[in-house]
Enzyme design. Structure first.
Site, PDB file in Angstrom:
ATOM      1  N   ARG A 158      93.441  55.601  22.016  1.00 45.00           N
ATOM      2  CA  ARG A 158      93.300  56.949  21.241  1.00 45.00           C
ATOM      3  C   ARG A 158      94.457  57.979  21.949  1.00 45.00           C
ATOM      4  NH1 ARG A 158      90.817  54.098  18.717  1.00 45.00           N
ATOM      5  NH2 ARG A 158      88.816  54.180  17.949  1.00 45.00           N
TER       6      ARG A 158
ATOM      7  N   LEU B 211      94.882  41.472  13.713  1.00 42.93           N
ATOM      8  CA  LEU B 211      95.787  41.742  12.574  1.00 42.93           C
ATOM      9  C   LEU B 211      95.409  42.440  11.135  1.00 42.93           C
ATOM     10  CD1 LEU B 211      97.696  37.981  13.149  1.00 42.93           C
ATOM     11  CD2 LEU B 211      98.064  40.473  14.255  1.00 42.93           C
TER      12      LEU B 211
ATOM     13  N   GLY C 104      86.062  52.081  13.076  1.00 45.97           N
ATOM     14  CA  GLY C 104      84.604  51.245  13.469  1.00 45.97           C
ATOM     15  C   GLY C 104      84.908  50.013  13.301  1.00 45.97           C
TER      16      GLY C 104
ATOM     17  N   GLY D 142      87.343  47.796  14.209  1.00 47.12           N
ATOM     18  CA  GLY D 142      87.698  46.995  15.402  1.00 47.12           C
ATOM     19  C   GLY D 142      86.198  46.781  16.091  1.00 47.12           C
ATOM     20  N   ASP D 143      85.437  47.568  15.987  1.00 44.59           N
ATOM     21  CA  ASP D 143      84.249  47.635  17.004  1.00 44.59           C
ATOM     22  C   ASP D 143      83.185  46.548  16.296  1.00 44.59           C
ATOM     23  OD1 ASP D 143      84.919  49.667  18.467  1.00 44.59           O
ATOM     24  OD2 ASP D 143      84.094  51.309  17.136  1.00 44.59           O
TER      25      ASP D 143
END
Length: 315
Positions: free
Chosen positions: A157, A215, A244, A246-247
């Site tokens: 971030r 990716l 969200g 990626g989470d």
């Protein structure tokens, strides 16, 4: 707390906002409970209505929140998402001087890890305050000393800290994890421009047993000391909100891989990783289909039906 305008357009002109609970580690924990796992959430919240709502929401999703700390002199952190109808949403953070920013190494306790098999952390918490990076470092070390495996998502971030501090801190945490979960952009930020295979090799050399490189729509690549596993992405017709995803990927992967520690040190590891990446790609893609970080995530039975190509009976 997350606030989102109820209409698209510049946030300055939004008359109405919807509120919800969000945050990277929170999203992962909720994703895991949706996939049938037990999860404990550790964090610091203000002694305010927002902190009350966070705890009620997480408990309602099945998380153990008994070790959460309430701070009477600092507020619960806030952030806002802005949708302009094109590209990724803009995100504005108001986390400085929040209760979470006051996390220090002195807060870390062995009871956090009692009965647990795995610790998941991200690179967001280390950016929040003067002592938060040390707290995460101590927690990662303590978890491994108690026999837990540890995963680390750098979750860069840029708005939270300067680039040198971010790079130095995130790289210092890689050797403390067993599973490293960078995205392609984060890998480039940390190591410079390289091929995916080079990223996997270099990150493994730092100490993790597994590297899972995200990716985006192209899927993911998993690396162990003995294998490179390429898993194509799960195609969706449209993207509503990428925040969200990626989470959700992390939750999907961990829902398969978290188990006996010895599984990560045997010939079973590539098999586990392959199944985990397949689920992670689908779960991450599905997270882009709704606004909000986790509210639309499917349950385990719904996810398995989708992966098997089955149609769900809805009426």
């Amino acid at each position: 707390m997350l606030f989102q305008p109820m209409t698209e357009g510049p946030i300055a002109y939004a008359p109405l906002y919807g509120q919800s609970v969000a945050g990277s580690e929170t999203n992962v924990a909720i994703g895991l409970t949706r996939l049938g796992k037990q999860a404990r959430w550790i964090g610091r919240l203000g002694e305010d209505p927002f902190g009350d709502l966070v705890l009620r929401t997480l408990a309602g999703e099945g998380l153990d929140v008994g070790l959460a700390v309430r701070d009477s002199s600092a507020p619960t952190g806030l952030f806002f998402k802005e949708f302009k109808g094109y590209g990724d949403p803009n995100v504005y953070f108001y986390r400085a001087r929040s209760a979470a920013s006051r996390l220090t190494a002195a807060d870390v306790r062995e009871e956090w890890f009692a009965g647990a098999k795995h610790l998941h952390v991200t690179g967001i918490t280390p950016a929040l305050g003067d002592g938060t990076a040390d707290a995460i470092r101590i927690a990662m070390n303590m978890a491994r000393e108690q026999g837990l495996t540890v995963s680390f998502d750098p979750n860069l971030r840029r708005k939270l800290w300067d680039e040198k501090t971010a790079r130095d801190t995130l790289l210092s945490l890689v050797p403390l994890c067993d599973l490293f979960l960078p995205g392609a952009e984060e890998a480039e930020f940390l190591l410079g421009e390289m091929s995916p295979d080079a990223y996997g090799h270099d990150f493994l050399q730092m100490g993790p047993s597994v590297v899972a490189l995200k990716l985006g729509e192209d899927g993911s690549v998993g690396f162990t000391g003995d294998a490179i596993l390429r898993v194509p992405g799960y195609r969706v017709e449209r993207v509503v909100d990428t925040v969200g995803a990626g989470d959700a990927f992390a939750a999907g992967l961990l829902s398969v891989m978290v188990g006996p520690t010895e599984d990560w040190r045997t010939e079973r590891l590539p098999e586990l990783l392959l199944r985990g990446l397949e689920r992670a790609n689908v779960y991450g893609a599905l997270a882009t289909q709704f606004k909000g970080d986790w509210s639309g995530l499917p349950s385990l039975s719904e996810l398995e039906a989708l992966m098997q190509g089955k149609r769900q009976t809805t009426r």
